[in-house]
Design an enzyme around this catalytic site. Structure first.
Site, mmCIF file in Angstrom:
data_model
loop_
_atom_site.group_PDB
_atom_site.id
_atom_site.type_symbol
_atom_site.label_atom_id
_atom_site.label_comp_id
_atom_site.label_asym_id
_atom_site.label_seq_id
_atom_site.Cartn_x
_atom_site.Cartn_y
_atom_site.Cartn_z
ATOM 1 N N SER A 124 0.941 -1.340 -0.023
ATOM 2 C CA SER A 124 0.128 -0.005 -0.032
ATOM 3 C C SER A 124 0.891 1.223 0.131
ATOM 4 C CB SER A 124 -0.723 0.016 1.453
ATOM 5 O OG SER A 124 -1.374 1.335 1.529
ATOM 6 N N TYR A 149 -1.856 -1.203 11.050
ATOM 7 C CA TYR A 149 -1.924 -1.917 9.818
ATOM 8 C C TYR A 149 -1.164 -1.445 8.849
ATOM 9 C CZ TYR A 149 -3.858 -1.531 4.980
ATOM 10 O OH TYR A 149 -3.813 -1.770 3.591
ATOM 11 N N LYS A 153 2.019 -3.440 6.383
ATOM 12 C CA LYS A 153 2.573 -3.584 5.049
ATOM 13 C C LYS A 153 3.849 -3.396 4.989
ATOM 14 C CE LYS A 153 -1.377 -4.611 3.382
ATOM 15 N NZ LYS A 153 -1.677 -5.921 2.819
#
Ligand code: UDP
Length: 337
Positions: A124, A149, A153
């Protein structure tokens, strides 16, 4: 050529499975159905004429994954399965480290053991945080993550890089998505969040259908042309096609290094208000909205420089913002039926 797609019944996963099948690949999906439903398989069948293989499986179970790899021969893996709510990750970080990190580690361990050479990973643009210079290239420095989160990544990319460096035969590509929206032109698959949506488009569409009363526009005092935050929205079908190209690059042994990473955005930035206006215009519906306070942790503006993906993958985003808005709405209207 058989490709394992984890999270293949989810939003981006299902669109990618369709493109893979249409490009001639045989697909096996694993999904724990935590954020989707098995009926998506039939909709993939309706679109492509082929029903992919499916195993309901939680990647945290090493033994279940091991059984899967014992029973199949895969040429490559596309790994979508992950939890993706920024807010939830802040309140339950361990859930995110378990689902997103343990799942990936188990997967690569099985690939290594069974000689599966290739993995494409959903990363991302969150890894860039708020960049100092726009647009963002792959050389733009990575920033410390704003959320657990985002950190999963970043760590996921580290795991791929280190594994590809250490274990000969493991090739990996991280695709750094900007903001995927829109739906398949058939309106048979699309994004279907469980509960109250966190992201702009699903929320906006639930307001447009009357399910929710009003869209909150989070902040209008950013340093952007209209004061609302700017993102790079990309059609999910364009994104799906990039995965097929990445898989083909791996199978054709075209990777320049064992670990590669690419930005996947449209290259244009749109503000929240521009998104609302464009949705209203193309679909002829009003979206009730009001300006509210900024959302904690949001960045002001980001958009991609796609040069590297264009040069190396021969990929560019083909579908316009209007395509994103109309396909998303067609899907939403079908969902309501
Ligand atoms: N946004 C908004 N209202 C919402 C949801 C999102 O104004 O109900 C804004 C958000 O602040 C951001 C943009 O829309 O500027 C995209 O948000 P989203 O959560 O979809 O993606 P991300 O923030 O992860 O880029």
């Amino acid at each position: 050529m058989s490709i394992l797609v984890t999270g293949g019944l989810g939003y981006i996963g299902s669109h990618t499975v369709v493109e893979l099948i249409q490009a001639g690949f045989s697909v096996h999906i694993v999904d724990d159905l935590s954020n989707t439903e098995e009926g998506v398989l039939d909709r993939i069948l309706q679109i492509t004429g082929t029903k992919p293989g499916f195993t309901r499986l939680d990647l945290k179970s090493e033994s279940d994954l091991e059984r899967l790899f014992e029973g199949h021969v895969f040429e490559g893996v596309i790994h979508f399965a992950a939890s993706k709510s920024v807010g939830e990750s802040a309140t339950d970080p361990l859930l995110y480290y378990q689902n997103n990190i343990l799942g990936l580690v188990n997967l690569i361990a099985c690939m290594k053991k069974h000689g599966v050479p290739n993995i494409v990973f959903s990363s991302s643009c969150t890894v860039y945080g708020q960049p100092d210079v726009l647009p963002v290239t792959e050389q733009t420095p990575i920033k410390p993550a704003e959320s657990p989160y985002g950190n999963t990544k970043k760590i996921g990319e580290d795991i791929l890089r280190d594994s590809s460096r250490a274990y000969e035969g493991i090739h990996s590509i991280a695709l750094r998505y900007f903001n995927p929206i829109g739906a398949h032109s058939s309106a048979l698959i699309g994004e279907k969040p469980k509960g109250v949506p966190n992201n702009l488009m699903p929320y906006l569409m639930q307001v447009a259908t009357g399910v929710r009363e009003k869209l909150s526009v989070f902040g209008d005092d950013y340093d952007t042309p209209d004061g609302t935050a700017v993102r790079d929205y990309i059609h999910v079908v364009d994104l799906a096609k990039a995965h097929v190209i990445a898989v083909q690059r791996q199978l054709n042994k075209k990777q320049k290094t064992a670990y590669e990473y690419f930005n996947l955005g449209s290259g244009s930035g749109y503000s929240v208000l521009e998104i609302i206006q464009s949705f209203e215009k193309i679909n002829g519906v009003k979206v009730n909205h009001e300006i509210t306070a900024r959302r904690a942790g949001d960045i002001e503006k980001i958009y991609a420089d796609n040069t590297y993906a264009t040069e190396e993958l021969g990929w560019t985003a083909q579908l316009s913002l209007d395509d994103m808005m109309s396909s998303a709405w067609n899907w939403q209207l079908k969902l309501k039926d």
